[in-house]
Design an enzyme around this catalytic site. Structure first.
Site, PDB file in Angstrom:
ATOM      1  N   LEU A  37      15.401  59.526 -29.582  1.00 47.44           N
ATOM      2  CA  LEU A  37      15.901  60.751 -30.655  1.00 47.44           C
ATOM      3  C   LEU A  37      15.533  60.219 -32.089  1.00 47.44           C
ATOM      4  O   LEU A  37      16.008  59.117 -32.473  1.00 47.44           O
ATOM      5  CB  LEU A  37      17.355  60.953 -30.191  1.00 47.44           C
ATOM      6  N   GLY A  38      15.020  61.127 -32.801  1.00 40.95           N
ATOM      7  CA  GLY A  38      14.601  60.741 -34.415  1.00 40.95           C
ATOM      8  C   GLY A  38      14.013  61.934 -34.924  1.00 40.95           C
ATOM      9  O   GLY A  38      13.283  62.714 -34.293  1.00 40.95           O
TER      10      GLY A  38
ATOM     11  N   TYR B 213      15.228  54.359 -43.775  1.00 36.09           N
ATOM     12  CA  TYR B 213      14.765  54.248 -42.392  1.00 36.09           C
ATOM     13  C   TYR B 213      15.325  53.171 -41.857  1.00 36.09           C
ATOM     14  O   TYR B 213      15.801  53.144 -40.814  1.00 36.09           O
ATOM     15  CB  TYR B 213      13.271  54.296 -42.640  1.00 36.09           C
TER      16      TYR B 213
ATOM     17  N   LYS C  33      18.071  52.487 -38.935  1.00 31.09           N
ATOM     18  CA  LYS C  33      17.915  52.020 -37.632  1.00 31.09           C
ATOM     19  C   LYS C  33      18.742  50.693 -37.358  1.00 31.09           C
ATOM     20  O   LYS C  33      19.240  50.464 -35.916  1.00 31.09           O
ATOM     21  CB  LYS C  33      16.315  51.589 -37.401  1.00 31.09           C
TER      22      LYS C  33
ATOM     23  N   LEU D 271       4.124  54.174 -34.311  1.00 30.99           N
ATOM     24  CA  LEU D 271       3.655  54.593 -32.956  1.00 30.99           C
ATOM     25  C   LEU D 271       2.432  55.479 -32.772  1.00 30.99           C
ATOM     26  O   LEU D 271       2.099  56.389 -33.862  1.00 30.99           O
ATOM     27  CB  LEU D 271       4.590  55.670 -32.403  1.00 30.99           C
TER      28      LEU D 271
ATOM     29  N   ARG E  63       1.032  65.328 -40.054  1.00 30.86           N
ATOM     30  CA  ARG E  63       1.893  64.331 -41.132  1.00 30.86           C
ATOM     31  C   ARG E  63       0.756  63.639 -41.795  1.00 30.86           C
ATOM     32  O   ARG E  63       0.262  62.601 -41.016  1.00 30.86           O
ATOM     33  CB  ARG E  63       2.836  63.615 -40.629  1.00 30.86           C
TER      34      ARG E  63
END
Length: 170
Positions: free
Chosen positions: A26-27, A77, A81, A104, A112
């Site tokens: 999830l993010g 960020y 995390k 990723l 984006r």
């Protein structure tokens, strides 16, 4: 498959019962949700889901985090995390596997611009340094599953990008 309302996650506790293993990827992004929304999704929702999973009998929780995660980071960020990694570990699973992938590589439905540029550049760099700066999402998914199927490296196991590549190809 169960659809849940993360704002009312406790009302969906039944969806978290009876599972030996939990996987969490999830993010969101700060640009999409704002700073407060990012924290709510990437930390608070994840921790609440982990708590419900543990209460429901989950013994092994597999969390996708990020390369560079650090609760003391100056960057929101990476700080969030790092915080979520610590909070999930504190839930008390018999086994917790944390994956820290680099950028990723994936095809997204939404555009984006900065991520698109990074993926193109890092995709090319991956030909020379395949495990240094990026990882295909399929490799991360395979590594998550493989981490469950092999004996653990202790109560908490943290897999950095190179280990994700190795495990994802096993």
């Amino acid at each position: 498959q169960a659809v849940v309302d993360f704002e009312r996650l406790s009302e969906h506790a039944a969806a978290f019962r009876g599972h030996d293993v939990g996987f969490c990827c999830l993010g969101t992004t700060r640009s999409k949700a704002g700073a407060a929304g990012f924290i709510r999704v990437d930390r608070d929702y994840v921790v609440r889901a982990a708590e419900l999973a543990r209460a429901g009998g989950c013994k092994h929780f597999v969390l996708q985090s990020s390369q560079g995660a650090n609760e003391h980071s100056r960057f929101l960020y990476l700080r969030v995390k790092g915080e979520v990694e610590n909070l999930v570990q504190a839930v008390g699973f018999d086994r917790c596997t944390i994956l820290r992938p680099a950028v990723l590589l994936c095809a997204r439905q939404e555009f984006r611009p900065m991520e698109w540029i990074a993926q193109r550049v890092l995709g090319a760099v991956a030909w020379v340094f395949p495990t240094a700066y990026s990882v295909p999402v399929e490799t991360v998914a395979r590594a998550m599953v493989a981490s469950v199927l092999q004996p653990g490296g202790g109560k908490v196991e943290v897999l950095e990008n190179e280990a994700i590549h190795q495990l994802g190809k096993a």
